[in-house]
Design an enzyme around this catalytic site. Sequence first.
Site, PDB file in Angstrom:
ATOM      1  N   GLU A 146      14.095  14.899 -12.620  1.00 19.21           N
ATOM      2  CA  GLU A 146      15.255  15.357 -11.879  1.00 19.21           C
ATOM      3  C   GLU A 146      16.567  14.822 -12.450  1.00 19.21           C
ATOM      4  O   GLU A 146      17.647  15.308 -12.097  1.00 19.21           O
ATOM      5  CB  GLU A 146      15.126  14.937 -10.410  1.00 19.21           C
ATOM      6  CG  GLU A 146      14.009  15.617  -9.656  1.00 19.21           C
ATOM      7  CD  GLU A 146      12.642  14.958  -9.827  1.00 19.21           C
ATOM      8  OE1 GLU A 146      11.743  15.232  -9.016  1.00 19.21           O
ATOM      9  OE2 GLU A 146      12.471  14.159 -10.780  1.00 19.21           O
TER      10      GLU A 146
ATOM     11  N   LYS B 292       2.527  -4.034   0.858  1.00 19.53           N
ATOM     12  CA  LYS B 292       3.111  -5.008   1.785  1.00 19.53           C
ATOM     13  C   LYS B 292       1.975  -5.738   2.482  1.00 19.53           C
ATOM     14  O   LYS B 292       1.271  -5.175   3.320  1.00 19.53           O
ATOM     15  CB  LYS B 292       4.024  -4.335   2.808  1.00 19.53           C
ATOM     16  CG  LYS B 292       4.955  -5.319   3.515  1.00 19.53           C
ATOM     17  CD  LYS B 292       6.039  -4.613   4.293  1.00 19.53           C
ATOM     18  CE  LYS B 292       7.069  -5.607   4.808  1.00 19.53           C
ATOM     19  NZ  LYS B 292       8.166  -4.942   5.547  1.00 19.53           N
TER      20      LYS B 292
ATOM     21  N   TRP C  28       6.127  -8.410   0.169  1.00 22.17           N
ATOM     22  CA  TRP C  28       5.932  -7.389  -0.852  1.00 22.17           C
ATOM     23  C   TRP C  28       5.172  -7.952  -2.054  1.00 22.17           C
ATOM     24  O   TRP C  28       5.389  -9.075  -2.471  1.00 22.17           O
ATOM     25  CB  TRP C  28       7.278  -6.849  -1.339  1.00 22.17           C
ATOM     26  CG  TRP C  28       8.088  -6.165  -0.282  1.00 22.17           C
ATOM     27  CD1 TRP C  28       9.240  -6.611   0.279  1.00 22.17           C
ATOM     28  CD2 TRP C  28       7.806  -4.922   0.343  1.00 22.17           C
ATOM     29  NE1 TRP C  28       9.699  -5.719   1.212  1.00 22.17           N
ATOM     30  CE2 TRP C  28       8.836  -4.668   1.277  1.00 22.17           C
ATOM     31  CE3 TRP C  28       6.770  -3.985   0.209  1.00 22.17           C
ATOM     32  CZ2 TRP C  28       8.877  -3.532   2.064  1.00 22.17           C
ATOM     33  CZ3 TRP C  28       6.809  -2.843   1.003  1.00 22.17           C
ATOM     34  CH2 TRP C  28       7.840  -2.624   1.913  1.00 22.17           C
TER      35      TRP C  28
END
Length: 543
Positions: free
Chosen positions: A330, A438, A443
């Site tokens: 993109e 998580k 994290w």
Amino acid sequence: MTSGEMPNGDFPLLIRHLMPTANRSTVAGEIVDASGLRFTYPQFAERVARLAGALTACGVKQGETVAVLDWDTHRYLECFYAIPVMGCVLMTVNVRLSRDQVRYTIDNSGATTVITHPDFLPLLTAGVPELRLQKIIVVGDAGDFEPPPDVEMAEYYAITEAAAPDFAYPDVDERSRATMFYTSGTTGNPKGVYYSHRQIFLHTLGVLATFGTAPAQGRFGADDVYMPITPLFHAHAWGFPYAATLLGAKQVYPGRYKADILLRLIEEESVTFSHCVASVLRMLLDELKVRPVDLSRMKMLIGGGALPGGLVRSALEHRIDIFSGYGMSEAFAIQTVNHLTATEAVAELDEQLRLRTRPGRPALLCDVRTVTPDLGETAVGEEGEIVFRSPWLTPGYWRNEEESQELWRGGWLHSGDIGKFGEDGALCITDRVKDVIKSGGEWISSLLLESLISQVEGVAESAVIATPDARWAERPMALVVPREGYDLEVEAIRTALTAAATAGVIPRYGVPEHIKLVDALEKTSVGKLDKKALRARYVEQVV
């Protein structure tokens, strides 16, 4: 208006204006095909004109979309120019997709003409959706292929050789759609992204400015010999064919990617600059065991996913100037480039491994930021979603307004990646929004774990995915492909990760309980790890 009429000194930013510098008779560069064909840039200009004229004679009209299915050949490069400069839209078909997906992309693009290698004719046979083709132009012998009713057939070389070596290119609107291709993704149908003449023109200048001013390594200039090892259907080979043509650099097109042919061309044609995904470079390094080739002149840009530290080590052992870049379909591929500073380029090996695996610093004209969910910019060292603004981002997904709005939420193009910037201005990607792990509220970076695992002797590839856990919500699971000829033990991987935890490289809770040796890892059509497929296949084994 014809190409000879430019009132008031107007100079529209059109793809055809990327050719004049390269077409001067003084340009020494040439274009080489794996078949042995080679020609000069003035001859290239004639070939582009012949193709444009041939398509016009076949009834292709300005504004129509022309789909191309081919290997990486000189023909594809000619299509890069001829189709947009005649005022049509070039649609590059991802031939690695399934037949139904290929047909979907052609149908969704609105293409009425297809230029195809005979290898891909089966993709055009009866199926759903029914293709609305009017013309099929085959490169060579179509064999016993029967076109659908009311579809005209022609042969590529016959119509181009019969066409005149000049063509009056129209001055189309620089903001008109010039090209499009489809992202493979891991959910739903592929999504179409599209770019204007102006965007491709500016991207070409951005690439040349960024790579031509590299401070210490990874430069790309007119003296380089360029060979793409990223398919031309994927993000237009990251835009480098346009850049190489504007420079008049020697270009080598390898056809279908086969390791022995790639190495032969690198050696015989003195290739100095290329780009690919990590899995392709790994294939080349493995082939070196059979066909030793001096790669010390090679500058190799790696994209399409994280660059594993183990692969960097192997490349540096062969004296390849390996470095990474970052972007997405993109974003017309390039948003950051990991060009090392003069000081970084002479660092010790262990530091080189860390430095060269970074996505790097924003390319010229690219505004790259990490943001909070409400689009507030994060501080240095703080994680956030990576978002983009630059002159060459897709306006949206073709015929998909809902996902286009989500892509451009808040006026920034959203990458779906999580990262942070260091004090040195370099970006570090820590995970995908949909792939983050998580565990117990903390994290865990799957990309860091994959990089560490890649440095264990005997590891060919690795992927880390999240698995549900009753106590911690999620835990990491490592899937590892052993290198051929190695008797790799799971415990060796666990020992290496434990040592990394002891050294403070990863938290102790980042060491996976589940480490599984597998024969292969599922990938998308452009060689990226397909973690959705991996989760579907392996997660249920530990639930």
